[in-house]
Design an enzyme around this catalytic site. Structure first.
Site: not given
Length: 244
Positions: A12, A54
């Protein structure tokens, strides 16, 4: 189902929380732990450069301020994206998708690109990121997997680069998700791990979709997902799970 070229374990944002997320330092650390596929978030600068970040804003993971998508790349390229995490990563920069593609292909690492548009730019971001990914991975034996929570972004990606595989990200089973995934030509569902049960697995199998989960950081949850027959797990714990 068609053959699935991607590994079962996916790191991730590079290396989870062990290095500054969405940086090449995190990619290198994930690879050092044996991971052959990495998930990352890609959005656009104000002048249309696809880069990794992000959040919509810069504050959490850089020394910048404000909405990232409103800044030109020359400004974003000067931001420190490592010092927030730890002193050893101070000076780490925000990478472009082009730099990531070069690193991945040089090191034999596959990529899951989550299209993460600045709000209001979903179609523009999806189309441009898909076109750039198709260009950067042209001729590569395994293309990147494009995913997004944003249907509009995935639709634009489908139109811009239909040859690239797509996956719909789901944090809930909202009304119409099944028909949207079909219309988008998705090859995978990428669900919050708690959504997967025998019913959803059966639906996915019937539709021919591969089944991925995010973000799984404990062994009991991983064991449950493997027992259900899912195909892949996205994890922060690259230090806990051995991908082989």
């Amino acid at each position: 189902m068609s053959p699935w070229p991607y590994p079962r374990w996916i790191a991730h944002r590079g290396a989870g929380k062990l290095a500054p997320e969405n940086t090449l330092a995190a990619f290198r650390l994930g690879a050092q732990h044996g991971y052959k596929m990495i998930e990352c978030d890609v959005k656009l600068s104000a002048d249309g450069v696809p880069f990794l970040l992000h959040d919509a804003t810069l504050e959490r993971t850089t020394d910048g301020q404000g909405t990232a998508g409103e800044r030109p790349w020359i400004d974003l390229s000067r931001r420190d994206a490592g010092a927030w995490h730890s002193r050893q990563y101070a000076g780490e920069t925000l990478p472009t998708l082009q730099a990531v593609a070069r690193w991945c292909q040089a090191n034999g690492v596959l990529l899951n690109i989550e299209i993460k548009p600045t709000p209001g730019t979903e179609a523009h971001t999806g189309g441009l990121v898909a076109r750039e990914a198709a260009r950067l991975w042209h001729g590569a034996p395994v293309p990147p997997l494009l995913t997004s929570f944003q249907v509009e972004a995935l639709r634009a990606a489908q139109q811009a680069a239909p040859e690239l595989p797509r996956g719909l990200l789901l944090d809930s089973l909202w009304h119409g998700w099944h028909s949207q995934a079909q219309a988008l030509g998705c090859v995978a569902l990428v669900c919050h791990h708690a959504l997967w049960d025998s019913t959803l697995v059966a639906q996915a199998r019937a539709a021919g979709w591969r089944m991925l989960s995010y973000t799984v950081n404990d062994a009991a949850t991983a064991d449950r997902l493997w027992a259900l027959g899912t195909d892949g797990i996205i994890t922060d714990r690259v230090d806990l799970f051995a991908p082989a």
